[in-house]
Structures are given as C-alpha cells and as structure tokens.
Write an enzyme that holds these catalytic residues in place. Structure first.
Site, PDB file in Angstrom:
ATOM      1  N   GLY A  71      35.526  31.414  43.577  1.00 20.79           N
ATOM      2  CA  GLY A  71      36.734  32.218  43.413  1.00 20.79           C
ATOM      3  C   GLY A  71      36.700  33.483  44.258  1.00 20.79           C
ATOM      4  N   VAL A 127      36.079  36.645  43.465  1.00 24.49           N
ATOM      5  CA  VAL A 127      34.912  37.520  43.285  1.00 24.49           C
ATOM      6  C   VAL A 127      33.634  36.785  43.692  1.00 24.49           C
ATOM      7  CG1 VAL A 127      33.625  38.926  41.626  1.00 24.49           C
ATOM      8  CG2 VAL A 127      36.117  38.699  41.400  1.00 24.49           C
ATOM      9  N   TYR A 157      44.843  35.698  27.171  1.00 24.83           N
ATOM     10  CA  TYR A 157      43.722  36.052  28.050  1.00 24.83           C
ATOM     11  C   TYR A 157      42.921  37.214  27.450  1.00 24.83           C
ATOM     12  CZ  TYR A 157      41.633  37.795  32.511  1.00 24.83           C
ATOM     13  OH  TYR A 157      40.793  38.235  33.515  1.00 24.83           O
ATOM     14  N   PRO A 182      36.409  45.074  35.429  1.00 25.84           N
ATOM     15  CA  PRO A 182      37.064  45.498  36.672  1.00 25.84           C
ATOM     16  C   PRO A 182      38.564  45.693  36.450  1.00 25.84           C
ATOM     17  CG  PRO A 182      36.165  43.251  36.858  1.00 25.84           C
ATOM     18  CD  PRO A 182      36.148  43.632  35.410  1.00 25.84           C
ATOM     19  N   THR A 183      39.171  46.483  37.315  1.00 21.52           N
ATOM     20  CA  THR A 183      40.627  46.608  37.336  1.00 21.52           C
ATOM     21  C   THR A 183      41.181  45.422  38.139  1.00 21.52           C
ATOM     22  OG1 THR A 183      40.360  47.998  39.260  1.00 21.52           O
ATOM     23  CG2 THR A 183      40.620  49.129  37.153  1.00 21.52           C
ATOM     24  N   ASN A 184      42.411  45.523  38.577  1.00 18.96           N
ATOM     25  CA  ASN A 184      43.070  44.460  39.347  1.00 18.96           C
ATOM     26  C   ASN A 184      42.334  44.277  40.691  1.00 18.96           C
ATOM     27  OD1 ASN A 184      45.080  42.936  40.763  1.00 18.96           O
ATOM     28  ND2 ASN A 184      46.607  43.711  39.336  1.00 18.96           N
ATOM     29  N   HIS A 210      48.126  37.300  41.285  1.00 19.86           N
ATOM     30  CA  HIS A 210      48.254  38.731  41.014  1.00 19.86           C
ATOM     31  C   HIS A 210      49.154  39.358  42.075  1.00 19.86           C
ATOM     32  CE1 HIS A 210      44.728  38.208  38.366  1.00 19.86           C
ATOM     33  NE2 HIS A 210      45.264  39.224  37.731  1.00 19.86           N
TER      34      HIS A 210
HETATM   35  P1  NAP Z   1      39.481  32.934  40.704  1.00 13.72           P
HETATM   36  O1  NAP Z   1      39.554  33.321  42.129  1.00 13.72           O
HETATM   37  O2  NAP Z   1      40.690  32.355  40.060  1.00 13.72           O
HETATM   38  O3  NAP Z   1      38.271  31.899  40.544  1.00 13.72           O
HETATM   39  C1  NAP Z   1      38.043  31.256  39.330  1.00 13.72           C
HETATM   40  C2  NAP Z   1      36.727  30.555  39.417  1.00 13.72           C
HETATM   41  O4  NAP Z   1      36.463  29.945  38.144  1.00 13.72           O
HETATM   42  C3  NAP Z   1      36.695  29.448  40.470  1.00 13.72           C
HETATM   43  O5  NAP Z   1      35.437  29.411  41.072  1.00 13.72           O
HETATM   44  C4  NAP Z   1      36.925  28.181  39.627  1.00 13.72           C
HETATM   45  O6  NAP Z   1      36.350  27.029  40.219  1.00 13.72           O
HETATM   46  C5  NAP Z   1      36.162  28.562  38.363  1.00 13.72           C
HETATM   47  N1  NAP Z   1      36.624  27.799  37.203  1.00 13.72           N
HETATM   48  C6  NAP Z   1      37.891  27.782  36.681  1.00 13.72           C
HETATM   49  N2  NAP Z   1      37.934  26.931  35.629  1.00 13.72           N
HETATM   50  C7  NAP Z   1      36.700  26.381  35.514  1.00 13.72           C
HETATM   51  C8  NAP Z   1      36.126  25.445  34.629  1.00 13.72           C
HETATM   52  N3  NAP Z   1      36.854  24.855  33.642  1.00 13.72           N
HETATM   53  N4  NAP Z   1      34.827  25.114  34.799  1.00 13.72           N
HETATM   54  C9  NAP Z   1      34.095  25.673  35.757  1.00 13.72           C
HETATM   55  N5  NAP Z   1      34.567  26.599  36.630  1.00 13.72           N
HETATM   56  C10 NAP Z   1      35.858  26.954  36.508  1.00 13.72           C
HETATM   57  O7  NAP Z   1      39.021  34.149  39.785  1.00 13.72           O
HETATM   58  P2  NAP Z   1      38.540  35.609  40.232  1.00 13.72           P
HETATM   59  O8  NAP Z   1      39.766  36.396  40.536  1.00 13.72           O
HETATM   60  O9  NAP Z   1      37.422  35.512  41.211  1.00 13.72           O
HETATM   61  O10 NAP Z   1      37.984  36.162  38.832  1.00 13.72           O
HETATM   62  C11 NAP Z   1      36.611  36.245  38.571  1.00 13.72           C
HETATM   63  C12 NAP Z   1      36.424  36.920  37.224  1.00 13.72           C
HETATM   64  O11 NAP Z   1      36.992  38.229  37.256  1.00 13.72           O
HETATM   65  C13 NAP Z   1      37.138  36.183  36.084  1.00 13.72           C
HETATM   66  O12 NAP Z   1      36.309  36.191  34.945  1.00 13.72           O
HETATM   67  C14 NAP Z   1      38.377  37.013  35.843  1.00 13.72           C
HETATM   68  O13 NAP Z   1      38.826  36.895  34.511  1.00 13.72           O
HETATM   69  C15 NAP Z   1      37.889  38.404  36.172  1.00 13.72           C
HETATM   70  N6  NAP Z   1      38.918  39.360  36.608  1.00 13.72           N
HETATM   71  C16 NAP Z   1      39.759  39.045  37.644  1.00 13.72           C
HETATM   72  C17 NAP Z   1      40.699  39.977  38.058  1.00 13.72           C
HETATM   73  C18 NAP Z   1      41.621  39.729  39.241  1.00 13.72           C
HETATM   74  O14 NAP Z   1      42.466  40.598  39.531  1.00 13.72           O
HETATM   75  N7  NAP Z   1      41.501  38.620  39.942  1.00 13.72           N
HETATM   76  C19 NAP Z   1      40.777  41.222  37.422  1.00 13.72           C
HETATM   77  C20 NAP Z   1      39.883  41.511  36.389  1.00 13.72           C
HETATM   78  C21 NAP Z   1      38.960  40.569  35.993  1.00 13.72           C
HETATM   79  P3  NAP Z   1      37.173  26.145  41.321  1.00 13.72           P
HETATM   80  O15 NAP Z   1      37.201  26.985  42.582  1.00 13.72           O
HETATM   81  O16 NAP Z   1      36.389  24.923  41.483  1.00 13.72           O
HETATM   82  O17 NAP Z   1      38.548  25.959  40.747  1.00 13.72           O
HETATM   83  P1  GDP Z   2      48.676  42.951  35.937  1.00 16.17           P
HETATM   84  O1  GDP Z   2      48.155  44.085  36.766  1.00 16.17           O
HETATM   85  O2  GDP Z   2      47.641  42.383  35.036  1.00 16.17           O
HETATM   86  O3  GDP Z   2      49.928  43.317  35.210  1.00 16.17           O
HETATM   87  O4  GDP Z   2      49.040  41.725  36.857  1.00 16.17           O
HETATM   88  P2  GDP Z   2      49.669  41.553  38.329  1.00 16.17           P
HETATM   89  O5  GDP Z   2      48.613  41.704  39.359  1.00 16.17           O
HETATM   90  O6  GDP Z   2      50.390  40.269  38.269  1.00 16.17           O
HETATM   91  O7  GDP Z   2      50.682  42.762  38.554  1.00 16.17           O
HETATM   92  C1  GDP Z   2      51.892  42.800  37.850  1.00 16.17           C
HETATM   93  C2  GDP Z   2      52.760  43.969  38.287  1.00 16.17           C
HETATM   94  O8  GDP Z   2      53.178  43.803  39.644  1.00 16.17           O
HETATM   95  C3  GDP Z   2      54.028  44.035  37.426  1.00 16.17           C
HETATM   96  O9  GDP Z   2      54.480  45.367  37.349  1.00 16.17           O
HETATM   97  C4  GDP Z   2      54.985  43.184  38.271  1.00 16.17           C
HETATM   98  O10 GDP Z   2      56.348  43.478  37.990  1.00 16.17           O
HETATM   99  C5  GDP Z   2      54.602  43.643  39.681  1.00 16.17           C
HETATM  100  N1  GDP Z   2      54.949  42.671  40.745  1.00 16.17           N
HETATM  101  C6  GDP Z   2      55.843  42.871  41.743  1.00 16.17           C
HETATM  102  N2  GDP Z   2      55.954  41.804  42.523  1.00 16.17           N
HETATM  103  C7  GDP Z   2      55.074  40.881  42.038  1.00 16.17           C
HETATM  104  C8  GDP Z   2      54.710  39.574  42.455  1.00 16.17           C
HETATM  105  O11 GDP Z   2      55.228  39.005  43.431  1.00 16.17           O
HETATM  106  N3  GDP Z   2      53.746  38.933  41.727  1.00 16.17           N
HETATM  107  C9  GDP Z   2      53.154  39.530  40.646  1.00 16.17           C
HETATM  108  N4  GDP Z   2      52.184  38.859  39.997  1.00 16.17           N
HETATM  109  N5  GDP Z   2      53.487  40.758  40.215  1.00 16.17           N
HETATM  110  C10 GDP Z   2      54.440  41.437  40.910  1.00 16.17           C
END
Ligand code: NAP
Ligand code: GDP
Length: 336
Positions: free
Chosen positions: A33, A35, A158, A185-187, A201
């Site tokens: 993914g 991260v 979630y 972490p934040t977004n 996101h």
């Molecule tokens: P991501 O890009 O969506 O990647 C998700 C990963 O989880 C992929 O490697 C996926 O494997 C694996 N996965 C999903 N379902 C699975 C399953 N059933 N069994 C085994 N592996 C599985 O996520 P990310 O954004 O890197 O997030 C990493 C962590 O940070 C997560 O715990 C998330 O909740 C947390 N987080 C993310 C954000 C953000 O903004 N993205 C913010 C705060 C916290 P495949 O590639 O094979 O599908």
């Molecule tokens: P959050 O930070 O967990 O709320 O998740 P997001 O990364 O999806 O951000 C959501 C915020 O971005 C909200 O205020 C949405 O209204 C705004 N936003 C604006 N355009 C978009 C878009 O194209 N996709 C998403 N996901 N959010 C958007």
C-alpha cells in the site's frame, strides 16, 4: 524525483549508530500500500545487517482469515510486525461502506494481533488514524483523548475498529506482557497512493481529477465547501517516523505522527497547491452539494516533539509536487 535526504536524516538517528545487534525479522502487513511502499523504499535506502524485512500483499494471505494469517506467520516467523494492512478509503468510501470498514478491519486486526501473541512477536506497531478521534472535542486533540466520545458519523465503522486496536494492545500487555503499540498518523499522501476518483482520500483524488481537468481545459472541481481543515503527512516522512517507532519507541500507548498545528491547511489551499503542481491554467470550483465531513481534527504533535524535537517534515507544496510528478510519470500503472 527530487528526494528528501539532508535535514530529516540528520534528525532521526540512523540505525547504524545504534548499539543494537540483535537479529530482527520484520513482517509488514499491507506492504504493497501507500505506506508500505514508502517504508520499503526507506528501508532499502538504509539497509541494516541485523534486519530482514518482508513486505506482504493480500495475495500472500487474506489477513481477515485466521487460518491464512497463521500460515503467513508460520512461514515467516517474524520477531517484529508493522501492521499496516487495512480497508482504507477517503470520506466518501467511508460513508458508503460503514459495516465493511468495521468488520474487515476488526477481523484483520484481531487475526494479526492474535498471531503476534501466538508466535511470540516481540514488537508490533499498528496504524490508527486521527480520523478516529471524538467528533465533539476540545483542540488540539492528543493521544489521551481517543476514547472520549463518539467519532464523526461519516466514518464510525472504520473509527471503532481502529480504536479497538488501542484497547487490544493494552489488554495484550496486561494479560500476556506483549509489547504491541500503535501510531496515529494524520491524512497521508504520496507516490503509490490510491488515486481512484470516488474512493480515494482528498489529495490523490484531486490529483487524478486535476490531471483529467487539465486535459479537458476545465476547472478542478473540489467536493464540499473547501473550508475543512486537515493536517497532511507525506508518506516518505511517515516511513521515517514509523521506522523510528519500530526501532526506538517502547510505549504501549499510541503516538500521534503529524505535522504541527500551525501546518494545518484548508481543502481549498490543498486544491490550489495541486493546481500549481499540475501547471493548471484553469482555477478551481466547488460542489457544495457534497459532504465536508469533519470540519477539523487538529492534532497535537507535542509527544512526538518530546522524542524528536528536530525532525523536519517535507514542506507540503514540495511533497505535493513530488506526488503529482510521480502520478503523471506512472499514470498507466498507478492505482486508480
Ligand atoms: P492502502 O494503500 O490502501 O494499502 C492497504 C494495504 O492493505 C495493501 O497492501 C493491501 O494489500 C492490504 N490489505 C487490504 N486488505 C487486506 C487483507 N484482507 N489481507 C491482507 N492484506 C490486505 O493503505 P495505506 O494508505 O497504505 O494505509 C496504511 C495504514 O495506515 C492503514 O492501517 C490505514 O488505516 C492507516 N492510515 C491511512 C491513512 C491515509 O490517509 N491513507 C491515514 C491514517 C491512517 P493489496 O495491495 O494486496 O490489496
Ligand atoms: P478525511 O480527511 O478523513 O475526511 O478524508 P478525505 O481525505 O477523503 O478528505 C475529505 C475532505 O476533502 C472533505 O472535506 C471533502 O469534502 C474534501 N474533498 C474535496 N474534494 C474531494 C475529493 O475529490 N475526494 C475526497 N475524498 N474528498 C474531497
């Protein structure tokens, strides 16, 4: 791609300077993914002779299923686990699939943490998120406030699944002495993100939309009013901090990994930065019929600052420039 050595590497002690020679084998769930890929690049750039890393995808085993999770742990026998795997998505995906977010993440977290206990993993670091914090709260939010009230309605599935990781970590410690912890972490954004137009996101979603809008010579449409505030973290910065947590952070209680409160930006400002990075001549417009989600979730990074007072985050415009460049260069293969 412009990289980010320099200041940051000077502020997190390189692993080579540590006295530790103990052999460790780190299993990274969710290694494919956003991260996971950033962590892999960072580990490759600073290899340690005593460390072996395994980056898993869901193809290596469905971690919602205990039998498959056990097979993965049996095969690799890790000493350390970075648990990143999750069902992840932006505001609009969270609003649509609340039960799936709850169940998939509960199952995955339970299987991974229980395998960590069964296989004697000495440290497990799981990923929470600032979007799991209470909706009605005082600001800034800190690590002690996770369970102080219901999360925002848009993502309660979630949020409750993620909150339970913190409860499980405490229970595993008190009953079995396990050293499992979590980061908040934040977004997050960066190369290898999910750039899907509906489910992603905000930053990857707007980058993809901006790419299309530029080709059509149309303005970028931002959903909602653009006024919500967010703290964003670049995946490369998060990778460095996560590595530090895995190697050097020894609390069970979670730690917020975030830029400071002063670096909070509005969605409107982020959209303008994306337009600038993309070299868009058209401006932005807002679709006010769509949800804004939580108006803000301002988090304090003072705990992180006590440990790493000099850590330097990549400036957000630079991080967005690099991510846009990566997306344009990898358009055909990017997740979208
Ligand atoms: P991501 O890009 O969506 O990647 C998700 C990963 O989880 C992929 O490697 C996926 O494997 C694996 N996965 C999903 N379902 C699975 C399953 N059933 N069994 C085994 N592996 C599985 O996520 P990310 O954004 O890197 O997030 C990493 C962590 O940070 C997560 O715990 C998330 O909740 C947390 N987080 C993310 C954000 C953000 O903004 N993205 C913010 C705060 C916290 P495949 O590639 O094979 O599908
Ligand atoms: P959050 O930070 O967990 O709320 O998740 P997001 O990364 O999806 O951000 C959501 C915020 O971005 C909200 O205020 C949405 O209204 C705004 N936003 C604006 N355009 C978009 C878009 O194209 N996709 C998403 N996901 N959010 C958007």
């Amino acid at each position: 791609m412009a990289d980010d050595d320099g200041a940051v590497n000077n502020t997190v002690p390189p692993a080579a300077k540590r006295a530790c020679t103990e052999k460790i084998k780190v299993l990274v769930t969710g290694g494919t993914g956003l991260v996971g890929r950033a962590l892999e690049s960072h580990v490759i750039s600073d290899p340690q002779p005593n460390e072996e890393w395994i980056f898993l995808s869901s193809k290596d085993g469905d971690l919602r299923d205990m039998a498959q999770a056990r097979r993965v742990f049996e095969l690799h026998r890790p000493t350390h686990v970075a648990h990143l795997a999750a069902m992840v998505g932006g505001l609009f995906k969270n609003m649509k699939y609340k039960l799936d977010f709850l169940r998939e993440n509960l199952l995955m977290n339970d299987c991974v943490l229980e395998c960590c206990r069964e296989f004697g993993v000495s440290r497990c670091v799981s990923c929470l998120s600032t979007c799991i914090f209470p909706d009605k709260t005082t600001y800034p939010i800190d690590e002690t406030m996770i369970h102080n009230g219901p999360p925002h309605d848009s993502n309660f599935g979630y949020a409750y699944a993620k909150r339970l990781i913190d409860i499980q970590n405490r229970a595993y410690h008190e009953q079995y002495g396990c050293m499992f912890t979590s980061v908040i972490p934040t977004n997050i954004f960066g190369p290898h993100d999910n750039f899907n137009l509906q489910d992603s996101h905000v930053i990857p979603g707007l980058i993809h939309k901006c790419y299309i809008a530029k080709q059509k010579d149309e303005p970028l449409t931002v959903l909602g009013t653009g006024s919500p505030l967010r703290q964003f973290i670049y995946s490369k910065d998060l990778a460095r901090l996560s590595l530090w947590v895995l190697r050097e952070y020894h609390e069970i209680d979670p730690i917020i990994l975030s830029v400071g409160e002063e670096d909070e930006v509005s969605i409107r400002e982020v959209a303008l930065m994306i337009n600038k990075a993309m070299g868009m001549k058209q401006g932005i417009q807002f679709d006010g019929s769509k949800s804004d989600g939580q108006l803000k979730k301002t988090a304090s990074n003072s705990k992180l600052r006590k440990y790493l007072p000099d850590f330097k985050f990549t400036p957000i415009q630079q991080a967005i420039d690099e991510t846009v460049q990566w997306f344009c260069e990898n358009y055909d293969t990017a997740r979208k």
